[in-house]
Design a protein around this motif. Structure first.
Motif, PDB file in Angstrom:
ATOM      1  N   GLU A   1       0.735  -1.167  -0.019  1.00 13.90           N
ATOM      2  CA  GLU A   1       0.063  -0.150  -0.044  1.00 13.90           C
ATOM      3  C   GLU A   1       0.834   1.288  -0.093  1.00 13.90           C
ATOM      4  O   GLU A   1       0.215   2.575  -0.118  1.00 13.90           O
ATOM      5  CB  GLU A   1      -1.014   0.104   1.471  1.00 13.90           C
ATOM      6  N   SER A   2       2.021   1.491   0.124  1.00 17.89           N
ATOM      7  CA  SER A   2       3.018   2.127   0.196  1.00 17.89           C
ATOM      8  C   SER A   2       3.135   3.000  -1.041  1.00 17.89           C
ATOM      9  O   SER A   2       3.470   4.240  -1.157  1.00 17.89           O
ATOM     10  CB  SER A   2       4.401   1.828   0.715  1.00 17.89           C
ATOM     11  N   GLY A   3       2.972   2.468  -2.187  1.00 17.29           N
ATOM     12  CA  GLY A   3       3.061   2.935  -3.516  1.00 17.29           C
ATOM     13  C   GLY A   3       4.410   3.167  -3.942  1.00 17.29           C
ATOM     14  O   GLY A   3       4.957   3.906  -5.018  1.00 17.29           O
TER      15      GLY A   3
ATOM     16  N   GLY B   1       4.668   0.078  -8.580  1.00 13.61           N
ATOM     17  CA  GLY B   1       3.342  -0.017  -8.901  1.00 13.61           C
ATOM     18  C   GLY B   1       3.063  -1.320  -9.169  1.00 13.61           C
ATOM     19  O   GLY B   1       1.759  -1.580  -9.748  1.00 13.61           O
TER      20      GLY B   1
ATOM     21  N   LYS C   1      -0.410  -2.853  -8.337  1.00 11.60           N
ATOM     22  CA  LYS C   1      -1.755  -2.246  -9.364  1.00 11.60           C
ATOM     23  C   LYS C   1      -2.049  -2.982 -10.390  1.00 11.60           C
ATOM     24  O   LYS C   1      -3.085  -2.587 -10.959  1.00 11.60           O
ATOM     25  CB  LYS C   1      -1.512  -0.787  -9.377  1.00 11.60           C
TER      26      LYS C   1
ATOM     27  N   GLU D   1       6.630   3.454 -12.446  1.00  8.98           N
ATOM     28  CA  GLU D   1       6.395   3.058 -11.248  1.00  8.98           C
ATOM     29  C   GLU D   1       6.587   1.721 -10.961  1.00  8.98           C
ATOM     30  O   GLU D   1       6.678   1.192  -9.603  1.00  8.98           O
ATOM     31  CB  GLU D   1       4.796   3.252 -10.793  1.00  8.98           C
TER      32      GLU D   1
END
Length: 404
Positions: free
Chosen positions: A28-30, A33, A36, A172
């Motif tokens: 969830e930190s980003g 990528g 996703k 990302e």
């Protein structure tokens, strides 16, 4: 679906929960990528569009790239015979000759993959391959399709100047986590694979965070036992190259000198990979009689262990016991025998099984391993997405070339 088969070790609920918290934090930190990807519609739409277009134009496709820009796609290309993909990944004149050997270059496209757009080996390979096409009297640039994250990079500018097709890939997603992005899915689509099934498998893995955390806990426990070699032993021949991909993912992500605070990083294991009965005739000797510093993770599939017609009339007396058995059943026997022998000799093992390593199964395996490695990075307080040691070698190579 991948599951632990006949577990030899157990981890506590508290250990699993700690790993789950670390995994969820990094997903969830980003910072990357890759989590996703299953829901990133543009990746799948564009990959199919470009892959279909390349397939309509060309009979074969040469992929120019190295490391994360190539290994994952090689895993896919080795899933079944008859691939129309060729790879040029190493700075090697003989490899370059093999990449084009027997091809009609007029009907062969070139996919040039470099996340940064400045990978020296890939740029050099492009220049050398351009001259191969020129000597054959075939135009080069119109057959090129570039994958890079920036149109302003060296490769991006080259594509614009030479009017070569270009698809931007997301900054990302790090190279070694990119096989389920444009990087792997465009050539997979070109080669006739159902990329929607890869997406389904990746989504399945992302929905199994508790399972990924359980596997993380097993690996961390192996570190506590001072098992500093993690040996991934594949018993599905389709996954031979997957071992090399997994070696890169594990080593480049977890082999770090410093933690996130700049202090000494915890030690993580060195990855190795083996293939079925082949390495039972070689590496097994060192594993079974060498130091107890290894955690052997078997990866097996039901499909590989049931394939082939039954043997009806063996010529060799030694093979009489195989009458009525398929070659897949023989593979299964050897896998079980290897597991039992290692366990009996006190070597730590774990077995993961899946039904089949088709597009969906491989999509699940790839995403699951990416989750585990990223989660282990979080648990060890290291950055699983950088590679300072690799960058050092690149800088030194550039300096030596300038002096040559």
């Amino acid at each position: 679906m991948i599951e632990i088969h006949q577990p030899r070790f157990f981890v506590s609920d508290s250990e699993k929960q700690k790993c789950l918290a670390a995994l969820e934090k990094i997903l969830e930190s980003g910072e990357s990528g890759f989590p996703k990807i299953p829901h990133w519609d543009s990746i799948w739409i564009e990959s199919k569009q470009v892959g279909d277009s390349l397939r309509r134009r060309f009979e074969n496709l040469i992929l120019l790239g190295t490391g994360g820009s190539s290994l994952g796609t090689q895993v896919i290309a080795n899933m079944r015979p008859g691939t129309r993909l060729r790879f040029l990944e190493n700075v090697d004149a003989e490899a370059a000759e093999r990449a084009v050997y027997g091809l009609d270059l007029a009907r062969t496209g070139i996919l040039i993959v470099s996340k940064s757009g400045g990978t020296g080996e890939t740029l050099a390979g492009t220049d050398y391959l351009k001259e191969v096409y020129a000597r054959a009297g075939v135009s080069f640039y119109e057959r090129c399709h570039v994958l890079t994250e920036s149109a302003g990079s060296a490769l991006g500018k080259w594509a614009n100047e030479k009017k070569a097709a270009l698809t931007k890939i997301s900054p990302e997603i790090g190279g070694r986590y990119s096989v389920l992005s444009h990087v792997g899915m465009i050539p997979a689509c070109f080669d006739g694979y159902d990329i929607a099934s890869f997406r389904e498998g990746a989504a399945l893995a992302m929905g199994r965070r508790e399972f990924a955390a359980e596997l993380m806990a097993h690996f961390l426990k192996s570190f506590e036992r001072r098992e500093w070699i993690t040996f991934f032993w594949f018993y599905d021949p389709l996954a031979r190259i997957a071992g090399l991909w997994l070696q890169q993912l594990w080593a480049e992500s977890l082999g770090k000198k410093k933690n996130r605070q700049g202090g000494p990083a915890p030690r993580a294991s060195t990855p190795m990979a083996g293939l079925g009965t082949v390495d039972q005739h070689s590496v097994l000797q060192q594993v079974i009689e060498g130091p107890r510093d290894k955690f052997v993770v078997f990866l097996r599939s039901d499909a590989a262990e049931t394939k082939g017609p039954a043997l009806t009339s063996p010529d060799f007396q030694d093979c009489a016991v195989l009458k009525g058995q398929s070659m897949g059943a023989l593979l299964q026997v050897h896998a079980i025998a290897n597991e039992q022998s290692l366990h009996g000799e006190g070597v730590s093992t774990m077995t993961l099984k899946t039904e089949v390593l088709d597009e969906r199964g491989l999509g699940e395996l790839i995403m699951l391993m990416q989750m585990i490695v990223a989660g282990l990075g979080a648990a060890l307080d290291i950055d699983p997405f950088d590679q300072p040691g690799v960058e050092l070698g690149k800088r030194l190579a550039k300096e030596l070339l300038k002096k040559a």
